[in-house]
Design an enzyme around this catalytic site. Structure first.
Site, short mmCIF file in Angstrom:
data_model
loop_
_atom_site.label_atom_id
_atom_site.label_comp_id
_atom_site.label_asym_id
_atom_site.label_seq_id
_atom_site.Cartn_x
_atom_site.Cartn_y
_atom_site.Cartn_z
N HIS A 29 -47.57 11.89 10.67
CA HIS A 29 -47.01 11.41 9.42
C HIS A 29 -45.68 10.73 9.67
O HIS A 29 -44.99 11.02 10.65
CB HIS A 29 -46.85 12.55 8.40
CG HIS A 29 -45.68 13.47 8.66
ND1 HIS A 29 -44.41 13.21 8.20
CD2 HIS A 29 -45.60 14.63 9.35
CE1 HIS A 29 -43.60 14.18 8.57
NE2 HIS A 29 -44.29 15.06 9.27
N CYS A 30 -45.33 9.78 8.79
CA CYS A 30 -44.02 9.14 8.84
C CYS A 30 -43.27 9.57 7.58
O CYS A 30 -43.49 10.65 7.05
CB CYS A 30 -44.15 7.62 8.95
SG CYS A 30 -45.05 6.86 7.59
N MET A 31 -42.37 8.75 7.08
CA MET A 31 -41.56 9.14 5.93
C MET A 31 -42.39 9.31 4.66
O MET A 31 -42.11 10.18 3.84
CB MET A 31 -40.48 8.09 5.67
CG MET A 31 -39.34 8.14 6.67
SD MET A 31 -38.37 9.65 6.54
CE MET A 31 -37.62 9.42 4.93
N ARG A 33 -46.22 8.50 4.64
CA ARG A 33 -47.67 8.38 4.81
C ARG A 33 -48.24 9.44 5.76
O ARG A 33 -47.66 9.73 6.80
CB ARG A 33 -48.03 7.00 5.36
CG ARG A 33 -47.46 5.85 4.56
CD ARG A 33 -47.82 4.53 5.20
NE ARG A 33 -47.11 3.41 4.56
CZ ARG A 33 -47.28 2.14 4.90
NH1 ARG A 33 -48.13 1.81 5.85
NH2 ARG A 33 -46.59 1.20 4.28
#
Length: 490
Positions: A29-31, A33
């Site tokens: 995961h990113c910030m 998504r």
């Protein structure tokens, strides 16, 4: 319902719609998504996913990306990982045919990854720096609050402690970059951190390279990244040639020794020159061509986000924060989100009869004001075509506004990366006081909102689009003419 149950319920709702645990090969995961690598894309139920209350949108790139928003994604991901592990533990291939299908899917996925080296490189960059963003945000907000207290002369006994909290992470960020880099490139993370730690060690001030004394921190995160990559390759080389009996002694020693010497007598100087060049170029660009540079950066940031290429800017932002205390590029790029918000409001007013699109806008607009633009991009402007372009026009205008003030000597920067929109206000910093910085940034947002709205309202729709879209038809966007769906600039 507890927050933990809510996050687990969200994960449980998503899992069957992406084909179940057996269809998921990797999770990250990113910030904003949840990023999944899938064996069989055909098993994904896109429309059902989009209909989930917690899902803001979906994006298909090198990974399948489900937009959940900041905060939520970090809580849902571990629950999703646990559910996938539980599913794998109870799922067994029922036949040789199943095994063959799995093997074929894995080979296809690997081939697809190897076929896009540039995207793989950007993903690696993101994997190195994205885990650092929460610390950058937390320390950045503390730094801003501490600066305000110092300027007001309040709590003089507390501000030194706040300064230590805000600066400690940045003083050692090279070590964290080295650790994550080695991990990402297949080396031993602690060895990558150990080599990168040389860069911030005060004793390097006693060493001379290229005819000048080194300084602690010279080369910054770029030097740390290069040092850790080198350490990884040295370590892998040692693993091939060093006998197993002495591997535990020889390999770590040679890894730190060889890559450390190259770092001290080469990489620190070279990376320092590159880092200085980045800072000089960014400042020169905004000081001398500010309005034009801001216009270009603001106009093209939404397409970069759409293509995932904005990840390439993370090391540049981090380098500027390390050098100057803030990045002057992020507030300019944040104007793209302002143009998107103005565009969405105009679409809402123009399509008064299309309840489907208006419902999407109402649910996504609050996140848009806070800088989370994916729901509006993928749910509204991009499918419509023209509004995506007019949203970019709003970003260009806001960027030009910020850039113009930079040309006049008023720099606007952010002490951390990640947030934008209204969420960037607590992280703002500049060279002429917090009040001036906030006023310029707020003015840029207002310009971006206004131009994005006006451009979309008057130029975002053809007569044919309005005739087909301004109806109470849930699938109105799907009915838009093909030539209007694909923006010409993408």
């Amino acid at each position: 319902m507890s927050t933990e149950n809510k996050n687990r319920d969200t994960a449980a709702a998503i899992l069957p719609l992406v084909g179940g645990a057996a269809n998921v090969t990797s999770i990250a995961h990113c910030m904003t998504r949840l990023r999944l690598t899938l064996r069989d894309r055909a098993k994904v139920q896109d429309e059902a996913l989009k209909a989930l209350p917690a899902v803001m949108g979906v994006v298909e790139d090198d990974t399948y990306q489900i937009v959940l928003g900041p905060g939520t994604v970090a809580r849902v991901t571990p629950e999703f990982e646990q559910l996938v592990e539980e599913g794998r533990a109870t799922a067994h291939p029922t036949s040789a045919e199943d095994l063959a299908k799995q093997g074929t899917a894995l080979k296809a996925a690997q081939k697809a990854k190897n076929a896009t080296p540039f995207k793989l490189f950007l993903r690696r960059i993101a994997n190195i720096f994205v885990p650092l963003i929460p610390a950058l945000i937390g320390c950045g907000i503390i730094a801003g609050f501490n600066g305000l207290l110092v300027n007001l002369g309040w709590l003089p006994t507390v501000t030194p402690a706040l300064a230590a909290m805000a600066s400690g992470f940045m003083a050692l960020i090279a070590v964290f970059v080295g650790f994550n880099t080695a991990k990402e490139f297949g080396g031993t993370p602690i060895l990558g951190g150990a080599v990168a730690a040389i860069i911030v060690f005060p004793g390097v001030a006693n060493i001379e390279a290229f005819g000048q004394k080194l300084s602690p921190g010279q080369g910054g995160v770029l030097g740390a990244l290069g040092a850790a990559v080198l350490a990884t390759y040295v370590e892998k080389w040692c693993r091939k040639w060093v006998p197993e009996a002495v591997d535990v002694l020889v390999t770590p020693t040679l890894t730190v020794l060889i890559s450390g010497l190259v770092t001290i007598f080469g990489l620190m100087f070279l990376a320092g020159e590159v880092s200085t060049g980045i800072g000089t170029a960014a400042n020169w660009l905004l000081d001398n061509t500010g309005a034009f540079a801001g216009l270009v950066l603001g106009a093209f940031f939404l397409p970069l986000v759409m293509l995932g290429l904005h990840q390439a800017l993370i090391p540049i932002h981090t380098t500027l924060i390390e050098q100057q205390g803030y990045t002057v590029l992020l507030p300019v790029l944040a104007m793209a989100g302002a143009g998107q918000v103005g565009c969405a409001i105009a679409v809402y007013l123009r399509l008064k009869r299309n309840t489907s699109i208006r419902t999407t806008i109402k649910s996504a607009l609050p996140a848009g004001f806070l800088g989370v633009g994916e729901p509006l991009i993928y749910g509204v402007s991009l499918p419509l075509g023209r509004p995506f372009i007019t949203a970019c026009a709003g970003g260009a205008a806001g960027g030009a506004f910020i850039g113009m003030f930079s040309m006049l000597g008023d720099k606007v920067g952010s002490t951390a990366i990640g947030p934008s929109g209204w969420a960037l206000f607590p992280l703002l910093d500049g060279n002429h006081g917090l009040g001036t910085t906030i006023a310029i940034y707020a003015g840029g947002l207002l310009v971006g909102y206004t131009v994005g709205f006006v451009a979309t309202y008057f130029f975002g729709f053809s007569k044919q689009m309005l005739a087909e879209l301004n109806v109470a038809e849930p699938s109105a966007v799907a009915a838009a003419p093909a030539e209007e769906k694909a923006p010409a600039t993408v």
